[in-house]
Design a protein around this motif. Structure first.
Motif, PDB file in Angstrom:
ATOM      1  N   LYS A 253      39.549  13.769  -0.122  1.00  0.00           N
ATOM      2  CA  LYS A 253      40.883  14.034   0.186  1.00  0.00           C
ATOM      3  C   LYS A 253      40.871  14.939   1.414  1.00  0.00           C
ATOM      4  O   LYS A 253      40.129  15.915   1.413  1.00  0.00           O
ATOM      5  CB  LYS A 253      41.979  14.433  -0.789  1.00  0.00           C
TER       6      LYS A 253
ATOM      7  N   GLU B 171      45.927  13.653  12.711  1.00  0.00           N
ATOM      8  CA  GLU B 171      45.742  14.215  11.377  1.00  0.00           C
ATOM      9  C   GLU B 171      44.205  14.431  11.189  1.00  0.00           C
ATOM     10  O   GLU B 171      43.747  13.428  10.537  1.00  0.00           O
ATOM     11  CB  GLU B 171      46.528  13.653  10.468  1.00  0.00           C
TER      12      GLU B 171
ATOM     13  N   MET C 228      48.789  14.173  -6.207  1.00  0.00           N
ATOM     14  CA  MET C 228      49.367  12.776  -6.196  1.00  0.00           C
ATOM     15  C   MET C 228      49.876  12.319  -7.714  1.00  0.00           C
ATOM     16  O   MET C 228      49.278  11.804  -8.384  1.00  0.00           O
ATOM     17  CB  MET C 228      47.998  11.876  -5.865  1.00  0.00           C
TER      18      MET C 228
ATOM     19  N   PHE D 261      53.328  15.958   5.323  1.00  0.00           N
ATOM     20  CA  PHE D 261      51.918  16.288   5.222  1.00  0.00           C
ATOM     21  C   PHE D 261      51.264  16.329   6.590  1.00  0.00           C
ATOM     22  O   PHE D 261      51.472  15.215   7.175  1.00  0.00           O
ATOM     23  CB  PHE D 261      51.497  15.149   4.277  1.00  0.00           C
TER      24      PHE D 261
ATOM     25  N   THR E  21      46.433  19.496  -2.954  1.00  0.00           N
ATOM     26  CA  THR E  21      46.472  17.888  -3.135  1.00  0.00           C
ATOM     27  C   THR E  21      47.784  17.492  -3.558  1.00  0.00           C
ATOM     28  O   THR E  21      48.490  18.024  -4.171  1.00  0.00           O
ATOM     29  CB  THR E  21      45.194  17.408  -3.616  1.00  0.00           C
ATOM     30  N   GLY E  22      47.807  16.115  -3.375  1.00  0.00           N
ATOM     31  CA  GLY E  22      48.894  15.433  -4.129  1.00  0.00           C
ATOM     32  C   GLY E  22      49.926  15.289  -3.590  1.00  0.00           C
ATOM     33  O   GLY E  22      51.344  15.352  -4.149  1.00  0.00           O
ATOM     34  N   ALA E  23      50.125  15.626  -2.444  1.00  0.00           N
ATOM     35  CA  ALA E  23      51.468  15.485  -1.378  1.00  0.00           C
ATOM     36  C   ALA E  23      52.337  14.043  -1.566  1.00  0.00           C
ATOM     37  O   ALA E  23      51.365  13.100  -1.343  1.00  0.00           O
ATOM     38  CB  ALA E  23      51.364  15.898  -0.128  1.00  0.00           C
TER      39      ALA E  23
HETATM   40  N1  LIG Z   1      48.973  12.572  -0.104  1.00  0.00           N
HETATM   41  C1  LIG Z   1      47.673  12.692   0.113  1.00  0.00           C
HETATM   42  C2  LIG Z   1      47.283  12.759   1.687  1.00  0.00           C
HETATM   43  C3  LIG Z   1      47.603  11.520   2.380  1.00  0.00           C
HETATM   44  C4  LIG Z   1      47.125  11.771   3.822  1.00  0.00           C
HETATM   45  O1  LIG Z   1      47.629  11.670   4.737  1.00  0.00           O
HETATM   46  C5  LIG Z   1      47.267  14.251  -0.215  1.00  0.00           C
HETATM   47  O2  LIG Z   1      47.978  14.859  -0.677  1.00  0.00           O
HETATM   48  O3  LIG Z   1      45.905  14.356  -0.404  1.00  0.00           O
END
Ligand SMILES: N[C@@H](CCC=O)C(=O)O
Length: 554
Positions: free
Chosen positions: A334, A300, A1, A510, A502-504
């Motif tokens: 997450k 998801e 993120m 995603f 993480t951090g998409a």
């Molecule tokens: N952008 C968030 C996930 C969002 C979920 O749908 C991540 O990469 O953890």
């Protein structure tokens, strides 16, 4: 993120972009008074509780039941949510049923709405770029889903960028069609992206803004009419965002917003019969909904997300830092969080684990770099730890204790960032596999080691997993990467020395792979896949060939 930019860098960039792009739009009033907001994030408390309403048929509405939420940091009742019960669902059912299967717009109906949504997105993106507005949402997120300011701000920033991406003509480009010449003069086939019409969106607590906004707008862009239900624990954030969207021109009849328990929502779905439901949340609920909704659903769901460190050891500080962020940022809550780390033996002789331990131990409750776990109690996590430690050869690497000196209520969990080593051979044993790969939605990870000839065992462990969301292959060895990528399926897989789980941001697809029900979020492909279906119109105008005659029957 966006962990790679500091908060001030992000703010500066956001403000510069906003100034450059949107100067004609009036900003001064919103900067000073937040004209859409009905709460002040800082002031919500036991003595000044906030109220969360529902929105249906163009109006904000209460309900006969108020669900009182406690502040996850001190247990004080601080938010009252108007929760619709089973006898109050009728207006929501009617509202959704009013939308035809062909949607509110499609390429042949009300195409001006593609542009309308481009405008709404531009205005909403601009609003989120204003420091006062982004700070409001970041703080509000922190109040209900405690995470560090930077993690909360990351959600706002991703949402802003997503909205910028779908400004101007970009919504209509989502509905781009194509044509193929036919077999004879006058015939041509055209493929169109078609809405489902009435749809439902159910989203979890961990990303109170990012997940619902990205899915909601995607649904609207493609011409659907959604009903949105966000986990009541955090729905205040989206309630305020709905107000912002109305302020930016969202037509009031386009979206309904409901707070309810799962049972009521299930009844509503059965009665209103949405043509598609997007569910983000636990696998258990997902599987139930798949049955109830007869498969008209995209998911998801959970992920026991993995990271493999390849044979080439380099940049140990960086890799340790990414591991710490992936496993413990947002207290591990997450869907992309690193749940298991497979370390090549070359990494075991490096300082990786001791660096990871130091980084994990820097985290503190004061700045919410570690904080309450909303779906597991401390006891449940400690019990899981104890079960794992009974496996021969396993050991606690760090953590494994409750947080100290806090007032987190006992309905929530409070655990120090934890890592438990379990030998690879033990993980693979029938009796242990399920226990070791149980997803703990908290600051908890498994670490294991593989020898240079044991990669097939690692791949076997991955093959046996049931959810395939994010993954990271940390190596710059192309043959190694090829081997791992070619033998696995995770939907969002990062590959290379800087790989993370993480951090998409909004520009990475995603979502899970390996499941026909898998949904995606963020990119144009995700929006088109989740929120529209294919419709083919075959034009066949003629003329008939000269001297055409009726042929024999076939
Ligand atoms: N952008 C968030 C996930 C969002 C979920 O749908 C991540 O990469 O953890």
């Amino acid at each position: 993120m966006n962990r790679f930019l500091s908060r001030s860098q992000l703010r500066t960039r956001a403000t510069q972009n906003a100034a450059a792009w949107f100067s004609p739009f009036s900003i001064s009033r919103s900067v000073h008074s937040l004209p859409f907001a009905t709460v002040d994030a800082e002031e919500i408390s036991g003595s000044q509780p906030a109220e969360v309403l529902n929105f249906v048929q163009g109006k904000w509405k209460g309900a006969s039941t108020w669900n009182t939420l406690v502040d996850p940091l001190n247990g004080e009742p601080f938010i009252k949510v108007a929760e619709v019960d089973e006898i109050e669902i009728q207006p929501f059912v009617e509202s959704l049923s009013k939308c035809p299967k062909h949607g509110l717009h499609n390429p042949f109906k009300a195409p001006e709405r593609y542009l309308l949504y481009g405008d709404i997105s531009a205005k909403a993106a601009h609003m989120l770029s204003l420091p006062k507005v982004s700070d409001f949402f970041s703080r509000l997120i922190q109040r209900v889903a405690p995470k560090s300011y930077q993690q909360a701000f990351g959600e706002v920033y991703v949402t802003q960028k997503f909205l910028e991406n779908f400004s101007g003509d970009q919504v209509r480009f989502l509905a781009r069609s194509f044509g193929v010449p036919g077999n004879h003069i006058g015939q041509q086939s055209h493929g169109f992206r078609w809405p489902y019409g009435p749809v439902a969106i159910i989203t979890p607590f961990n990303f109170p803004l990012e997940i619902p906004v990205l899915q909601l707008m995607g649904a609207l862009y493609m011409g659907n009419k959604p009903i949105l239900k966000v986990d009541s624990k955090v729905s205040i954030v989206m309630e305020q965002m709905m107000r912002l969207l109305h302020y930016c021109g969202l037509p009031v009849d386009d979206v309904d917003f409901i707070n309810s328990d799962g049972k009521t929502m299930n009844k509503l779905l059965m009665e209103a019969n949405p043509r598609m439901t997007l569910f983000t949340g636990s696998s258990r609920v997902a599987e139930k909904l798949v049955g109830d909704l007869k498969g008209r659903i995209k998911l998801e769901d959970a992920g026991f997300d993995w990271k493999i460190l390849g044979p080439d050891v380099q940049e140990v500080d960086y890799v340790a830092w990414v591991c710490d962020q992936d496993a413990y940022a947002c207290s591990g809550q997450k869907c992309s969080a690193q749940s298991i780390l497979f370390m090549h033996e070359n990494w075991s002789s490096s300082s990786l684990i001791s660096k990871l331990k130091d980084l994990a131990q820097r985290r503190k409750l004061e700045d919410l770099t570690i904080g309450p776990v909303l779906t597991f109690t401390t006891e449940a996590m400690l019990e899981h730890k104890n079960k794992l430690l009974k496996i021969p050869g396993s050991k606690l690497l760090f953590g494994g204790e409750p947080l100290k000196n806090h007032s987190i209520p006992s309905v929530y969990g409070a655990l120090k960032p934890t890592a438990i080593y379990v030998p690879l051979e033990e993980i693979l044993k029938e009796g242990n596999y399920e226990l070791v790969t149980r997803e703990i939605f908290g600051p908890f990870q498994i670490v294991t080691e593989y020898k240079k000839d044991q990669l097939p065992l690692v791949l076997d462990a991955l093959e046996r997993m049931h959810a395939h969301l994010t993954a990271a292959v940390v190596s710059n060895d192309p043959i190694f990467l090829q081997n791992v990528i070619g033998n696995t399926v995770n939907g969002t897989t990062y590959a290379g020395l800087r790989a993370r789980t993480t951090g998409a941001p909004q520009n990475h697809w995603f979502g899970p792979a390996g499941d026909p029900r898998g949904a995606g979020i963020g990119t144009p492909e995700a929006i088109k896949l989740v929120w529209s279906c294919h419709r083919e119109i075959i034009y066949d105008f003629g003329p008939l060939p000269k001297k055409w005659e009726i042929p024999p029957s076939t």
